[in-house]
Write a protein that holds these residues in place. Structure first.
Motif, PDB file in Angstrom:
ATOM      1  N   TRP A 155       0.956  -1.184  -0.041  1.00 48.39           N
ATOM      2  CA  TRP A 155       0.042   0.118  -0.023  1.00 48.39           C
ATOM      3  C   TRP A 155       0.821   1.330  -0.028  1.00 48.39           C
ATOM      4  O   TRP A 155       0.553   2.230  -0.804  1.00 48.39           O
ATOM      5  CB  TRP A 155      -0.959   0.058   1.380  1.00 48.39           C
ATOM      6  CG  TRP A 155      -1.803   1.171   1.358  1.00 48.39           C
ATOM      7  CD1 TRP A 155      -1.563   2.287   1.995  1.00 48.39           C
ATOM      8  CD2 TRP A 155      -3.022   1.409   0.836  1.00 48.39           C
ATOM      9  NE1 TRP A 155      -2.698   3.303   2.088  1.00 48.39           N
ATOM     10  CE2 TRP A 155      -3.376   2.750   1.242  1.00 48.39           C
ATOM     11  CE3 TRP A 155      -3.853   0.614   0.063  1.00 48.39           C
ATOM     12  CZ2 TRP A 155      -4.601   3.275   1.016  1.00 48.39           C
ATOM     13  CZ3 TRP A 155      -5.275   1.014  -0.231  1.00 48.39           C
ATOM     14  CH2 TRP A 155      -5.583   2.282   0.019  1.00 48.39           C
ATOM     15  N   ILE A 159       0.395   2.974  -3.587  1.00 45.82           N
ATOM     16  CA  ILE A 159      -0.769   3.687  -3.426  1.00 45.82           C
ATOM     17  C   ILE A 159      -0.322   4.801  -2.724  1.00 45.82           C
ATOM     18  O   ILE A 159      -0.493   6.089  -3.240  1.00 45.82           O
ATOM     19  CB  ILE A 159      -2.018   3.118  -2.559  1.00 45.82           C
ATOM     20  CG1 ILE A 159      -2.325   1.575  -3.178  1.00 45.82           C
ATOM     21  CG2 ILE A 159      -3.308   3.936  -2.667  1.00 45.82           C
ATOM     22  CD1 ILE A 159      -2.539   1.765  -4.726  1.00 45.82           C
ATOM     23  N   ASP A 160      -0.058   4.936  -1.394  1.00 44.13           N
ATOM     24  CA  ASP A 160       0.194   6.233  -0.418  1.00 44.13           C
ATOM     25  C   ASP A 160       1.247   6.966  -1.171  1.00 44.13           C
ATOM     26  O   ASP A 160       1.167   8.245  -1.292  1.00 44.13           O
ATOM     27  CB  ASP A 160       0.621   5.721   0.870  1.00 44.13           C
ATOM     28  CG  ASP A 160       0.455   7.052   1.715  1.00 44.13           C
ATOM     29  OD1 ASP A 160      -0.731   7.634   1.688  1.00 44.13           O
ATOM     30  OD2 ASP A 160       1.100   6.975   2.859  1.00 44.13           O
ATOM     31  N   LEU A 161       2.524   6.314  -1.425  1.00 41.87           N
ATOM     32  CA  LEU A 161       3.453   7.281  -2.056  1.00 41.87           C
ATOM     33  C   LEU A 161       3.585   6.903  -3.732  1.00 41.87           C
ATOM     34  O   LEU A 161       3.847   8.090  -4.321  1.00 41.87           O
ATOM     35  CB  LEU A 161       4.751   6.556  -1.666  1.00 41.87           C
ATOM     36  CG  LEU A 161       5.221   6.860  -0.096  1.00 41.87           C
ATOM     37  CD1 LEU A 161       6.406   5.919   0.371  1.00 41.87           C
ATOM     38  CD2 LEU A 161       5.326   8.274   0.211  1.00 41.87           C
ATOM     39  N   ALA A 163       0.765   6.767  -5.683  1.00 36.46           N
ATOM     40  CA  ALA A 163      -0.370   7.422  -6.426  1.00 36.46           C
ATOM     41  C   ALA A 163      -0.961   6.638  -7.524  1.00 36.46           C
ATOM     42  O   ALA A 163      -1.143   7.369  -8.583  1.00 36.46           O
ATOM     43  CB  ALA A 163      -0.267   8.825  -6.532  1.00 36.46           C
ATOM     44  N   LEU A 164      -0.789   5.304  -7.677  1.00 33.16           N
ATOM     45  CA  LEU A 164      -1.121   4.288  -8.770  1.00 33.16           C
ATOM     46  C   LEU A 164      -2.792   4.927  -9.315  1.00 33.16           C
ATOM     47  O   LEU A 164      -3.471   5.033  -8.470  1.00 33.16           O
ATOM     48  CB  LEU A 164      -1.290   3.158  -8.368  1.00 33.16           C
ATOM     49  CG  LEU A 164      -1.445   1.984  -9.233  1.00 33.16           C
ATOM     50  CD1 LEU A 164      -0.423   1.935 -10.376  1.00 33.16           C
ATOM     51  CD2 LEU A 164      -1.567   0.598  -8.568  1.00 33.16           C
ATOM     52  N   ILE A 288      11.177   1.145   0.560  1.00 35.74           N
ATOM     53  CA  ILE A 288      10.034   1.303   1.579  1.00 35.74           C
ATOM     54  C   ILE A 288      10.189   0.129   2.704  1.00 35.74           C
ATOM     55  O   ILE A 288      10.058  -1.007   2.509  1.00 35.74           O
ATOM     56  CB  ILE A 288       8.594   0.698   0.539  1.00 35.74           C
ATOM     57  CG1 ILE A 288       8.657   1.452  -0.705  1.00 35.74           C
ATOM     58  CG2 ILE A 288       7.307   0.695   1.308  1.00 35.74           C
ATOM     59  CD1 ILE A 288       8.363   2.940  -0.278  1.00 35.74           C
ATOM     60  N   ASP A 298      -5.742   3.345   6.530  1.00 36.03           N
ATOM     61  CA  ASP A 298      -6.521   3.681   5.140  1.00 36.03           C
ATOM     62  C   ASP A 298      -6.799   2.353   4.408  1.00 36.03           C
ATOM     63  O   ASP A 298      -7.691   1.997   3.631  1.00 36.03           O
ATOM     64  CB  ASP A 298      -5.541   4.701   4.345  1.00 36.03           C
ATOM     65  CG  ASP A 298      -5.813   5.938   4.963  1.00 36.03           C
ATOM     66  OD1 ASP A 298      -6.579   6.421   5.718  1.00 36.03           O
ATOM     67  OD2 ASP A 298      -4.664   6.894   4.555  1.00 36.03           O
TER      68      ASP A 298
ATOM     69  N   LEU B 278      18.361   2.806   2.697  1.00 30.66           N
ATOM     70  CA  LEU B 278      17.443   2.956   1.575  1.00 30.66           C
ATOM     71  C   LEU B 278      15.950   2.624   1.961  1.00 30.66           C
ATOM     72  O   LEU B 278      15.023   3.124   2.108  1.00 30.66           O
ATOM     73  CB  LEU B 278      17.637   2.415   0.224  1.00 30.66           C
ATOM     74  CG  LEU B 278      16.883   2.436  -0.975  1.00 30.66           C
ATOM     75  CD1 LEU B 278      16.787   4.249  -1.135  1.00 30.66           C
ATOM     76  CD2 LEU B 278      17.127   2.072  -2.222  1.00 30.66           C
ATOM     77  N   LEU B 279      15.915   1.553   2.872  1.00 27.17           N
ATOM     78  CA  LEU B 279      14.883   0.881   3.406  1.00 27.17           C
ATOM     79  C   LEU B 279      14.505   1.716   4.628  1.00 27.17           C
ATOM     80  O   LEU B 279      13.177   1.848   4.776  1.00 27.17           O
ATOM     81  CB  LEU B 279      14.966  -0.525   3.665  1.00 27.17           C
ATOM     82  CG  LEU B 279      15.049  -1.678   2.537  1.00 27.17           C
ATOM     83  CD1 LEU B 279      15.350  -2.855   3.083  1.00 27.17           C
ATOM     84  CD2 LEU B 279      13.553  -1.739   1.998  1.00 27.17           C
ATOM     85  N   SER B 282      14.118   5.689   3.675  1.00 26.27           N
ATOM     86  CA  SER B 282      13.161   5.751   2.863  1.00 26.27           C
ATOM     87  C   SER B 282      13.420   6.994   1.993  1.00 26.27           C
ATOM     88  O   SER B 282      12.325   7.762   1.842  1.00 26.27           O
ATOM     89  CB  SER B 282      11.823   5.846   3.324  1.00 26.27           C
ATOM     90  OG  SER B 282      10.675   5.270   2.295  1.00 26.27           O
TER      91      SER B 282
ATOM     92  N   ALA C 163      -5.822  12.248  -6.919  1.00 22.78           N
ATOM     93  CA  ALA C 163      -5.307  11.010  -6.645  1.00 22.78           C
ATOM     94  C   ALA C 163      -5.764   9.999  -5.685  1.00 22.78           C
ATOM     95  O   ALA C 163      -5.519   9.417  -4.606  1.00 22.78           O
ATOM     96  CB  ALA C 163      -3.762  11.362  -5.706  1.00 22.78           C
ATOM     97  N   LEU C 164      -7.329   9.815  -6.288  1.00 23.45           N
ATOM     98  CA  LEU C 164      -8.123   8.886  -5.648  1.00 23.45           C
ATOM     99  C   LEU C 164      -7.555   7.491  -5.357  1.00 23.45           C
ATOM    100  O   LEU C 164      -6.812   7.072  -6.099  1.00 23.45           O
ATOM    101  CB  LEU C 164      -9.280   8.740  -6.365  1.00 23.45           C
ATOM    102  CG  LEU C 164     -10.506   7.794  -5.963  1.00 23.45           C
ATOM    103  CD1 LEU C 164     -11.361   8.505  -4.676  1.00 23.45           C
ATOM    104  CD2 LEU C 164     -11.343   7.702  -7.176  1.00 23.45           C
ATOM    105  N   ARG C 165      -8.170   7.034  -4.031  1.00 27.62           N
ATOM    106  CA  ARG C 165      -7.412   5.539  -3.761  1.00 27.62           C
ATOM    107  C   ARG C 165      -8.678   4.856  -3.235  1.00 27.62           C
ATOM    108  O   ARG C 165      -9.719   5.160  -2.863  1.00 27.62           O
ATOM    109  CB  ARG C 165      -6.256   5.565  -2.931  1.00 27.62           C
ATOM    110  CG  ARG C 165      -6.407   6.572  -1.696  1.00 27.62           C
ATOM    111  CD  ARG C 165      -5.161   7.004  -0.946  1.00 27.62           C
ATOM    112  NE  ARG C 165      -4.431   7.802  -2.071  1.00 27.62           N
ATOM    113  CZ  ARG C 165      -3.179   7.931  -1.785  1.00 27.62           C
ATOM    114  NH1 ARG C 165      -2.460   7.744  -0.678  1.00 27.62           N
ATOM    115  NH2 ARG C 165      -2.307   8.752  -2.677  1.00 27.62           N
ATOM    116  N   ALA C 166      -8.554   3.479  -3.313  1.00 26.22           N
ATOM    117  CA  ALA C 166      -9.275   2.529  -2.848  1.00 26.22           C
ATOM    118  C   ALA C 166      -9.850   2.959  -1.292  1.00 26.22           C
ATOM    119  O   ALA C 166      -9.146   3.218  -0.566  1.00 26.22           O
ATOM    120  CB  ALA C 166      -8.856   1.230  -2.935  1.00 26.22           C
ATOM    121  N   ARG C 233     -17.017   9.888   8.789  1.00 24.39           N
ATOM    122  CA  ARG C 233     -15.695  10.523   8.238  1.00 24.39           C
ATOM    123  C   ARG C 233     -15.984  11.660   7.171  1.00 24.39           C
ATOM    124  O   ARG C 233     -15.502  12.603   6.980  1.00 24.39           O
ATOM    125  CB  ARG C 233     -15.195   9.444   7.210  1.00 24.39           C
ATOM    126  CG  ARG C 233     -13.990   9.846   6.645  1.00 24.39           C
ATOM    127  CD  ARG C 233     -13.162   8.438   6.008  1.00 24.39           C
ATOM    128  NE  ARG C 233     -11.867   8.960   5.115  1.00 24.39           N
ATOM    129  CZ  ARG C 233     -10.892   8.985   5.609  1.00 24.39           C
ATOM    130  NH1 ARG C 233     -10.630   8.798   6.814  1.00 24.39           N
ATOM    131  NH2 ARG C 233      -9.829   9.141   4.552  1.00 24.39           N
TER     132      ARG C 233
END
Lengths: 341, 341, 341, 341
Positions: A155, A159-161, A163-164, A288, A298, B278-279, B282, C163-166, C233
């Protein structure tokens, strides 16, 4: 609730030092909650902790593993985030609530459950309430216990970083826990997923989960195939799980201004790759390491609203944790779960 | 405008193949403008083009160098962005206007001036009007000619992508063109700048330009010093100009969730570094190859409003371009400029 | 290709001034392509242009409407983005390629097809090749012609900027073109969709398209219902299509740090709302006027990869464009398409 | 430390209900620290709390005001972020550490110091250690006490959310606390600052602080002047402090894709403005209510590294707090400070 419980304890480094002992059920202190553990999941990193200690400041006896799902059984003084009966899961990096990760440039932060902090392979744990979040209502404990490391890592990266968005292409390496969550989350967001593996059987299963394409990297040049499948655009996102010199392959496969999320270290702890694609395609490379508590919340909301079901590769009981580690050694398709409660 | 002009032409690969020839002044075609070149600046990459060809599809005779400042002397049919007398500078990657860079994952885009497209070491050039932007009014041609590659690279890395803010720490490696613009832009935004160099004399000059700290990496462990200077926070931004295995040092020095902008290749075309920081920290690693035209316009506005003055290391005339390349070999403090018009 | 073609022309302001005339098929000039129009779609804004002129600098005779899908029939000198037979769609704001929109703070940019530039209600159009993008292969011309305004507006609001997400909640007002694309794009990304309408029948159809919830705002307080449905929310994204004082409702419904994309003006050109929720929830309010060409290309890729099918509310022929405008007046469920080629 | 101390207490709503009483010095409980208050600053909002209660759940006697700087005098059990002698300032929204703000869409979060939580107009306060951050070393207590609301609001608007960069134009309305910090922070980042005011004398002082331009809006159309000063580009950032229907002016002045940070409510609690510029220029409008603790820490670092000095409009003693409120009524140039310790 009984007076004693069973808890896995390491008396030292090495798998042979892991024992299932009877210990008193802990009392939740001020700000803590007592959780009756329903299930835990194992991660590759738990294996490293047990077998090597990972250089962590471990005080024996030590209970390993970080990912749990369970039910609040009692609350300590002042604890108010949860009530008895609430279902919860753990947050792997408990001090990271939102935004900037703790730690400094000199001393990176790695204070995690089942490492710096105690772990979860037990019938009960007493944890500060801030270490927990509400479990997704749509998952049972075995399923929910798979989320804290593997799903949150995918995620955070995608998603979070990352922004797929729909229409993008994601390359997922292998079919371990993070990879399969990456696949599932990418599909949830309308992306095209390409899985690489050395096993045709695992590729077939990945396609059943929604992957559009599977590439057996033993038989095909996966980078070339990614370019073919994307009409030369390349992969918008690469979940780089192999690491080491394999980064060079990710740099060849990635799209202009794409993103390589470095997650794994299967090929070693020293990365390498050519600079030309990094300059000319200007992708982001970002390591990550799981994520923060708000991200986990989320993610849980996304799980509940979309019906995503984690892939469980094998289930074990609290008695058979050594066999669960053996299963982890063999590279399962999905997550290894220990059913406890 | 005369009928003929002087233009440097490569008849083949190698510095000895570079000649100053008399050729006709070009006529601007439809959509083009004729620019009377006031000055050009040289970049390390021009040296590579002249000496190696860089594998580019060069048709000889070929005029090298990409960075010019000059004055519009005539406009072709339909050209309407500029009028005679307008002062302009060139955009290194002419097809990149804004947003996503051209090119594909398979074939990165490297169609630049003085490489794929013709260069600027001449008294006049006729270029499509889209390849140019208005020069900053506050700079003369020699100063303005330094911006297209070096300043825009630093701008893209630190400001456009890096969103640098006051109070952050920037590590700048060396005192070449990109490094000094990085220093100056960082100071413009209230950041703290640490410069590394092997020359105490250059460090002293960098401090005169506003750097808070200079580290002679021959005498000190610069990473350790960065941690000391930042009370362990580390560097929020590293302009990584050395490249190669030096990336490992940048990874050690960078702050949690900081940014390493990979810009240079002094130590070779193969990057390497450990995965652990890197991990756990980040950071973002991103290769930066100059930038788009809108970024150049934003940079020019910043130059005009703040009075930033580029650092010119040495000035040459059109007759003495070979000596200008010699000066580039010696690693100047600031930019090498060829004054032409 | 014939020598003459049919083309709708306004001889002045007013629907009665719209005539279907026979005119010569245009010749593509340098940089242009000739497109055989397969279909066009109508937008509410086309109605305003025909009925009021919208204050635009229209030279009569003028052809309205902006959204086409068709096939390249010939190419002018130097045109190289497309070949004969390529299927294309139009870009509503042709000069906006990527990144920053043209125009200034003093004079906003509104140079669009079927307004400042000529429109598409004809059998052929000759347009600069830069005004077009490749059509999605998975859509026929009627479907593809719905994308340029309505789908790109929803894409810009929810995906490119949002940047909508699930797991996020999207409130979509009504069931017009933008609203239904908003619904479909939100579902593609795993979001929960709440549609508001005054028609139970339209709400039922919206649910068939995937909306989780429909609220008949005549019978229920939709803001209260959104809070109930989201356990307080609120809505992470609101596609605000009503506008005017209705912004106050969006501000009440939006989540902390959510996003209100202002798209429509049904209730008038003067917005109003209370400041308290804007301060305390800190949502972003952003007006969205379609988007850039790169966004349209990204959208098309998403359409092809996910199989999204636009909702066509009614189909007309080139002969029956007046009836198509009548249908637009009645507030269709989905897009109004004129089938031409 | 003495046994009793002086503390301002409201016995009810109204300025006449404010009394300076002698009360026991509090004991820090577990997790708390005792702070010897050196200075407090007043904000317009403190006036509203005293005069109206703002609808907050205030239990009398109640101590108003939120912004303090002071020195840790004692620590409660388990408190470990600070040691005796550490200089600290308060965080206005104590529960907001980083990332997402607390609260829901239905019930916005407004649990602040000197409102929901007790205030700081006293010789000592005992607060949870999480409510405090380290004070900038470069400021004395009077200066540091000005930061928690006014400076952090400007920082959140322009820097943290606005990513302001050199060469951009910022319009600042008036010369109150937030406005002057906005001016100073914008200058720190190389931006051009335009201040609007009805007082030529205040405009002159704003220019002494670095503003390039001052516009007396009584004599000039400030929007027209902004367009002139920016060659029609408009203002990249507007700190909208007037509010109400004045939003229409900000919408006219803002640049394409610029940002309007709504901060104040001088003209009332109902915003209004035309939709056309919002659609065609697509600016972001965002309400800003101070910020999170991590932002305050970033701000403090910026203050220390750049030497920014807050502008103090007038200084009072703990005895003369009523006069300090009177000064606030008169619209000071800069911040009102109460020197206490």
């Amino acid at each position: 609730m009984g007076e004693t419980m069973r808890q896995w304890q390491m008396s030292g480094i090495g798998r042979d030092k892991l024992r299932l002992n009877a210990v008193p059920v802990p009392e939740p202190r001020a700000g803590e909650v007592l959780v009756k553990v329903g299930a835990a999941s194992l991660n590759y990193r738990d294996k490293l902790v047990v077998e090597t200690g990972m250089g962590l400041p471990i005080a024996f006896p030590f209970t390993p593993a970080s990912d749990l799902a369970g039910t609040v059984a009692a609350t300590g003084a002042g604890a108010k985030r949860f009530a008895n009966g609430d279902r919860v899961i753990s947050n792997f990096i408990p001090d990271w609530i939102d935004g900037r990760r703790p730690g400094s440039g000199r001393v990176p932060h790695y204070q995690t459950l089942g490492g710096f902090y105690p772990g979860v392979l037990a019938e009960y744990v007493a944890f500060p309430e801030d270490w927990l979040v509400r479990a997704p209502a749509s998952l049972d404990d075995a399923e929910a216990a798979t989320l804290p490391i593997a799903a949150l890592t995918a995620w955070s990266a995608l998603i979070d970083l990352g922004a797929l968005r729909a229409g993008e292409t994601v390359v997922v390496q292998g079919t371990g826990g993070v990879a399969l969550f990456g696949l599932q989350l990418a599909k949830l967001h309308g992306a095209e997923v390409i899985v690489t593996s050395s096993s045709d059987e695992k590729l077939a299963r990945a396609k059943q989960l929604g992957a559009e394409h599977g590439i057996n990297y033993r038989r095909e040049d996966w980078v070339e195939r990614v370019h073919q499948l994307t009409q030369d655009r390349g992969a918008d996102h690469v979940l780089e799980i192999v690491g080491g010199s394999h980064l060079a392959r990710a740099l060849a496969a990635v799209a202009v201004q794409g993103r390589i999320s470095l997650i794994g270290v299967l090929e070693g702890f020293e990365l390498s790759g050519p600079v030309a694609p990094l300059l000319l395609k200007s992708p982001v490379i970002q390591g990550i390491s799981v994520g923060h508590r708000r991200g986990l919340e989320d993610l849980n909301r996304a799980v509940d609203r979309t019906g995503l079901k984690p892939v469980i590769g094998a289930r074990f009981s609290l008695d058979t944790v050594p066999e669960a580690f053996d299963a982890l050694d063999r590279g399962p398709f999905g997550k290894i779960v220990v059913e406890i409660g």
